[in-house]
Design an enzyme around this catalytic site. Structure first.
Site, PDB file in Angstrom:
ATOM      1  N   HIS A  62     -32.861  33.001  59.042  1.00 16.11           N
ATOM      2  CA  HIS A  62     -32.777  33.737  60.281  1.00 16.11           C
ATOM      3  C   HIS A  62     -32.904  32.527  61.602  1.00 16.11           C
ATOM      4  O   HIS A  62     -33.423  31.568  61.465  1.00 16.11           O
ATOM      5  CB  HIS A  62     -33.623  34.775  60.408  1.00 16.11           C
ATOM      6  CG  HIS A  62     -35.150  34.640  60.423  1.00 16.11           C
ATOM      7  ND1 HIS A  62     -35.849  34.147  59.454  1.00 16.11           N
ATOM      8  CD2 HIS A  62     -35.880  34.815  61.467  1.00 16.11           C
ATOM      9  CE1 HIS A  62     -37.149  33.833  59.840  1.00 16.11           C
ATOM     10  NE2 HIS A  62     -37.216  34.420  60.963  1.00 16.11           N
ATOM     11  N   HIS A  64     -35.065  32.336  64.135  1.00 17.70           N
ATOM     12  CA  HIS A  64     -36.429  32.205  64.602  1.00 17.70           C
ATOM     13  C   HIS A  64     -36.747  30.565  64.858  1.00 17.70           C
ATOM     14  O   HIS A  64     -36.395  30.057  63.946  1.00 17.70           O
ATOM     15  CB  HIS A  64     -37.619  32.898  64.148  1.00 17.70           C
ATOM     16  CG  HIS A  64     -37.722  34.287  64.514  1.00 17.70           C
ATOM     17  ND1 HIS A  64     -38.159  35.303  63.948  1.00 17.70           N
ATOM     18  CD2 HIS A  64     -37.234  34.977  65.785  1.00 17.70           C
ATOM     19  CE1 HIS A  64     -38.169  36.437  64.584  1.00 17.70           C
ATOM     20  NE2 HIS A  64     -37.734  36.250  65.859  1.00 17.70           N
ATOM     21  N   ASP A  66     -39.276  28.829  64.409  1.00 18.86           N
ATOM     22  CA  ASP A  66     -40.179  28.311  63.250  1.00 18.86           C
ATOM     23  C   ASP A  66     -39.322  28.098  61.881  1.00 18.86           C
ATOM     24  O   ASP A  66     -39.806  27.337  60.986  1.00 18.86           O
ATOM     25  CB  ASP A  66     -41.465  28.833  63.053  1.00 18.86           C
ATOM     26  CG  ASP A  66     -40.991  30.370  62.438  1.00 18.86           C
ATOM     27  OD1 ASP A  66     -40.349  31.186  63.019  1.00 18.86           O
ATOM     28  OD2 ASP A  66     -41.912  30.978  61.593  1.00 18.86           O
ATOM     29  N   HIS A  67     -37.939  28.423  61.979  1.00 12.18           N
ATOM     30  CA  HIS A  67     -36.976  28.302  60.655  1.00 12.18           C
ATOM     31  C   HIS A  67     -36.017  27.399  61.006  1.00 12.18           C
ATOM     32  O   HIS A  67     -35.041  26.819  60.168  1.00 12.18           O
ATOM     33  CB  HIS A  67     -36.646  29.711  60.366  1.00 12.18           C
ATOM     34  CG  HIS A  67     -37.472  30.620  59.865  1.00 12.18           C
ATOM     35  ND1 HIS A  67     -38.012  30.747  58.519  1.00 12.18           N
ATOM     36  CD2 HIS A  67     -38.671  31.231  60.589  1.00 12.18           C
ATOM     37  CE1 HIS A  67     -39.157  31.457  58.463  1.00 12.18           C
ATOM     38  NE2 HIS A  67     -39.539  31.893  59.736  1.00 12.18           N
ATOM     39  N   HIS A 183     -35.844  42.550  59.800  1.00 10.15           N
ATOM     40  CA  HIS A 183     -37.121  41.579  60.267  1.00 10.15           C
ATOM     41  C   HIS A 183     -36.994  41.996  62.036  1.00 10.15           C
ATOM     42  O   HIS A 183     -36.035  42.702  62.544  1.00 10.15           O
ATOM     43  CB  HIS A 183     -36.617  40.203  60.013  1.00 10.15           C
ATOM     44  CG  HIS A 183     -37.598  39.175  60.658  1.00 10.15           C
ATOM     45  ND1 HIS A 183     -39.127  39.113  60.458  1.00 10.15           N
ATOM     46  CD2 HIS A 183     -37.504  37.967  61.229  1.00 10.15           C
ATOM     47  CE1 HIS A 183     -39.706  38.326  61.081  1.00 10.15           C
ATOM     48  NE2 HIS A 183     -38.697  37.571  61.666  1.00 10.15           N
ATOM     49  N   ASP A 254     -38.371  35.796  56.761  1.00  8.09           N
ATOM     50  CA  ASP A 254     -38.941  36.489  57.095  1.00  8.09           C
ATOM     51  C   ASP A 254     -38.393  38.134  56.937  1.00  8.09           C
ATOM     52  O   ASP A 254     -37.363  38.275  57.161  1.00  8.09           O
ATOM     53  CB  ASP A 254     -39.265  36.320  58.545  1.00  8.09           C
ATOM     54  CG  ASP A 254     -39.975  35.027  58.840  1.00  8.09           C
ATOM     55  OD1 ASP A 254     -40.292  34.359  57.740  1.00  8.09           O
ATOM     56  OD2 ASP A 254     -40.255  34.739  59.812  1.00  8.09           O
ATOM     57  N   HIS A 314     -45.198  31.465  54.018  1.00  8.65           N
ATOM     58  CA  HIS A 314     -45.204  31.686  55.468  1.00  8.65           C
ATOM     59  C   HIS A 314     -46.412  32.444  56.120  1.00  8.65           C
ATOM     60  O   HIS A 314     -46.450  33.664  56.573  1.00  8.65           O
ATOM     61  CB  HIS A 314     -44.017  32.772  55.644  1.00  8.65           C
ATOM     62  CG  HIS A 314     -43.515  32.886  57.135  1.00  8.65           C
ATOM     63  ND1 HIS A 314     -44.064  33.960  57.741  1.00  8.65           N
ATOM     64  CD2 HIS A 314     -42.684  32.468  57.739  1.00  8.65           C
ATOM     65  CE1 HIS A 314     -43.344  33.894  58.978  1.00  8.65           C
ATOM     66  NE2 HIS A 314     -42.568  32.818  59.144  1.00  8.65           N
TER      67      HIS A 314
HETATM   68 ZN   LIG Z   1     -41.018  32.854  60.675  1.00  6.17          ZN
HETATM   69 ZN   LIG Z   2     -39.189  35.354  61.733  1.00  8.80          ZN
END
Ligand SMILES: [Zn+2]
Ligand SMILES: [Zn+2]
Ligand SMILES: [Zn+2]
Ligand SMILES: [Zn+2]
Lengths: 365, 365
Positions: A62, A64, A66-67, A183, A254, A314
C-alpha cells in the site's frame, strides 16, 4: 530448491535504529523479490547478506510512506551498482494505482536516469478497502503522456472475474496473486504459490513394467509418456509417486482484516504467513481505529487459513527487540505470547531485522 | 551565544552504513536548521543527540535524490512526534523550483496528514548552472491549484537585482543568502551570516562622562542614547567598544565550481565553509565530469574566500572513515592531506557522520 524469506525492516510508521521500515525479501533459486520498500531499505540491504541488484520484482502492499518512500532511492542505487556492460532485465513493480506516478515523478524531479527499465503494474483498489473519507480515485490523476525513458507502460490489474483475488502473474515456477485488505488506505496481501511438481519415480512400479534405469526413466521423470519395446504405452502417472505440492508464502500489508472469504482460501495451509501486529492485544481498539492488527487478530486469521507458520511483523517502535529492551521499554515478546494463546500448537515467530526463515521442500505423505 | 554545525550524513550518491546521505544541522540558541535531507536522515537524527522536531527551517541545495529523498519521511515522522497539544509553527523549506511539487505529491500519494504546515520557497535557477542538456524548466510543470492542507504558498525567490545572490530572509539574528553553483543540475550554496552585535561598554569612556553603573548603562548597552543630568547627550557609539562581528557559516551543495565572483564575496572570511570533495585529486577529471569537486578545488575556493575553516564532506562511499578502513578500502584521510597541501596554514577538517563543530563568538581585535 531452496526458498527463504528475509526481513529487512520490521518497524511500523517510520524507520528507527532498532527496526527498519517495512521490507521483506523472498528468495529462491533464480528469483529475488522485494515486498515493500520503506525509507532506508537500500541501507538495510547493505547491512544484510542480500544483494539489492539481484531483485527482479518489487511488490508494494500500500502507499503509506513507511512502505514505499525508499523505492526511488532503492532504484537509483541499484542502477549505480549495475555494471554498464550487463543489460539488466526490466524490474517489475506491483502496487496500488498511484504508485507509478510516485515512482516516475520522484525519478524525474531528481534527474535520475536508471540503467535499466522498470514496469509498474497497478492494482485497482475498491472502496470497501478503507474508511469512505480516505478513499481517493487515483486513476483520475494519471500521468497522461509524461514519461521518463526508463518507465515502461505496465498493466492495470483488476480483480479477477470470480472476485476476491488479483492475478499478478503465473509462470513455470510460481503463481502470484493479491487479495484485498482493510486499512486506513487500500492495502493488499500477496500469495506466492509454487507450482506442484511431479512426484519421484517409483522403483517398484518401474520394475513391474520391466523398465531399466536409463533414458526411458529420464523421459518419464520429465513428464513425457514412452512406448516400450513391447508396444505398451507408459504414462508418467503410471510410474511416478504422488506429486510434490508447491510451497506457499503469504505476505500481507497493513490491515485490520481481510475483505472477502477468498483471502483465507488463497492463504490456505500457507507454509509461511507474514501478518502485521502493530500493537499488542491490550491496545486492540486503538489498533483497529488505525487500521492495524494485534497478535490475536493475526492468529485468528492464521487459524482460519490453517497456516503452518505465522510470522508477526510491523511492530510499533515502542516494542523493542529482545536484545535492546531498556528501562521503560516494552518487550516485543509479549506479542508472541498473545498470538500463541490464540493459535495453540502452531508455530509463531516474531520477525526482526535480518531474520531469515527457510521454507523446506514439502514431503509427500 | 552557542553556535554549531553537526553532520548527519557525509556520503555521496546514496546512504551506506558507513556514511549517511547528505544532511547537516546548523544550531544556535532558539534555531535549528537542516541543510539537505537525503534518505535516512530521520534515522540519523535518532542516532544523534539532536531532535528532529526542533527543526524550523530546511534548506535543500539541489534536487538530486541523495539530497532530498528523505524529506517526505522526515516531515511525516516529525509530525508523528508532535504533541497534539502544542501547535508547531510552519516549517520553512528553501530549495530549487520543483521541490514543492515533489514534497506535496509525496505527501499526497501517501495520504500523509502533517500536524503542522510547511511553506516551500523556491529558488529560480539559471541555465548557466548545469550542462545545457540537463536544464529543465520546472516552472512549467507547476502544481496549479492542487494542494494538500498543510502546504502553504511560499515565495518564488529570484536572483537579487545586483546579481550573484538570492536573499532568503533577514531577521534580528541572521541574514541568509544563497548563491549559484555549477553541477549536473542547478545547485546552490547557502550563507548564514549572523548580524553584527554592539560592542561592550568601555569602562574608561563611561568614567570620562561620569556615568555610574546602573540603568543609564543598561540603556546605552541596548543601543539607546541617553541625556545626562547635565544635559549632555551620550550616544552608544560614544561609550561602546568596537562592534562584535557576526559569525558566518557557508554550506555549499554539490558543485564543480561557483558561477559568479559574488560567491567568494558572500563567503568572505567564513568561520566555517562546508564544501564537497567527492573524489580525491587524482580523479579530478572524473569529478568535474560529474559536476563534483576534489580537495584541491575545495581548497582553492576556500583560499579565495579566506575561509577560517574548510570542512570537506560528500565523500564517495569508496573513502572509508578512519575507523572503518578494511583491506582494499581507501582511507578518507588522503583527502585532508590533499586539501591542506593547497591551503597552507588554514584549518581543514574531514566531516564524518555525527561530527559537531563549534563556532565560538568572535573576539574584537
Ligand atoms: Zn505501515
Ligand atoms: Zn499503513
Ligand atoms: Zn550528492
Ligand atoms: Zn548532486
Amino acid at each position: 530448491m531452496s526458498m527463504d524469506v528475509t526481513f529487512l525492516g520490521t518497524g511500523s510508521a517510520y524507520p528507527s535504529p532498532c527496526r527498519g521500515a517495512s521490507a521483506v525479501v523472498f528468495r529462491t533459486e533464480g528469483e529475488c523479490w522485494l515486498f515493500d520498500c520503506g525509507e532506508g531499505t537500500q541501507t538495510q540491504f547493505m547491512k544484510s547478506q542480500l544483494r539489492a541488484g539481484r531483485i527482479t520484482k518489487i511488490f508494494i502492499t500500500h502507499l503509506h510512506g513507511d512502505h514505499m518512500f525508499g523505492l526511488p532511492g532503492f532504484l537509483c542505487t541499484v542502477s549505480l551498482q549495475c555494471s554498464s556492460t550487463v543489460t539488466k532485465q526490466p524490474v517489475d513493480i506491483y502496487g496500488p494505482v498511484g504508485l507509478r506516478d510516485f515512482v516516475w515523478r520522484s525519478l524525474e524531479i531528481s534527474h535520475s536516469q536508471l540503467a535499466f527499465p522498470y514496469v509498474v503494474h497497478e492494482l485497482v483498489p475498491s472502496e470497501d478497502q478503507c474508511p469512505a473519507e480516505e478513499f481517493k480515485d487515483w486513476s483520475r490523476t494519471g500521468i497522461g503522456d509524461e514519461r521518463i525513458p526508463a518507465d515502461i507502460q505496465g498493466r492495470t490489474v483488476c480483480e479477477d472475474p470470480e472476485g476476491g483475488s488479483y492475478t499478478l502473474f503465473e509462470n513455470d515456477q510460481f503463481t502470484v496473486k493479491a487479495f484485498k485488505l482493510f486499512h486506513r488506505i487500500p492495502s493488499f496481501g500477496f500469495v506466492i504459490h509454487e507450482q506442484e511438481r511431479l512426484g519421484k519415480l517409483d522403483v517398484k512400479k518401474l520394475r513391474d513394467f520391466g523398465i531399466q534405469p536409463g533414458p526411458v526413466c529420464g523421459k518419464l521423470k520429465l513428464g513425457a509418456s514412452v512406448t516400450l519395446d513391447n508396444g505398451q504405452i507408459v504414462s508418467p502417472s503410471d510410474v511416478l509417486g504422488d506429486p510434490i505440492p508447491g510451497r506457499k508464502v503469504c505476505i500481507l500489508g497493513d490491515c485490520s482484516g481481510v475483505i472477502s472469504a477468498e483471502a483465507a482460501r488463497l492463504c490456505h495451509e500457507a507454509d509461511v504467513l507474514v501478518h502485521e501486529a502493530t500493537l499488542d492485544d491490550t491496545q486492540m481498539d486503538k489498533a483497529k481505529e488505525h487500521g492495524h492488527s494485534t497478535p490475536k487478530m493475526a492468529a485468528e486469521f492464521a487459524g482460519l487459513c490453517r497456516a503452518r507458520k505465522l510470522v508477526l511483523t510491523h511492530f510499533s517502535q515502542r516494542y523493542k527487540p529482545a536484545g535492546m529492551v531498556g528501562d521503560g521499554d516494552e518487550d516485543v515478546s509479549v506479542l508472541k505470547i498473545q498470538a500463541e494463546h490464540h493459535l495453540v500448537g502452531r508455530d509463531v515467530v516474531l520477525a526482526e531485522d535480518f531474520l531469515t526463515i527457510n521454507i523446506p521442500i514439502k514431503k509427500t505423505d
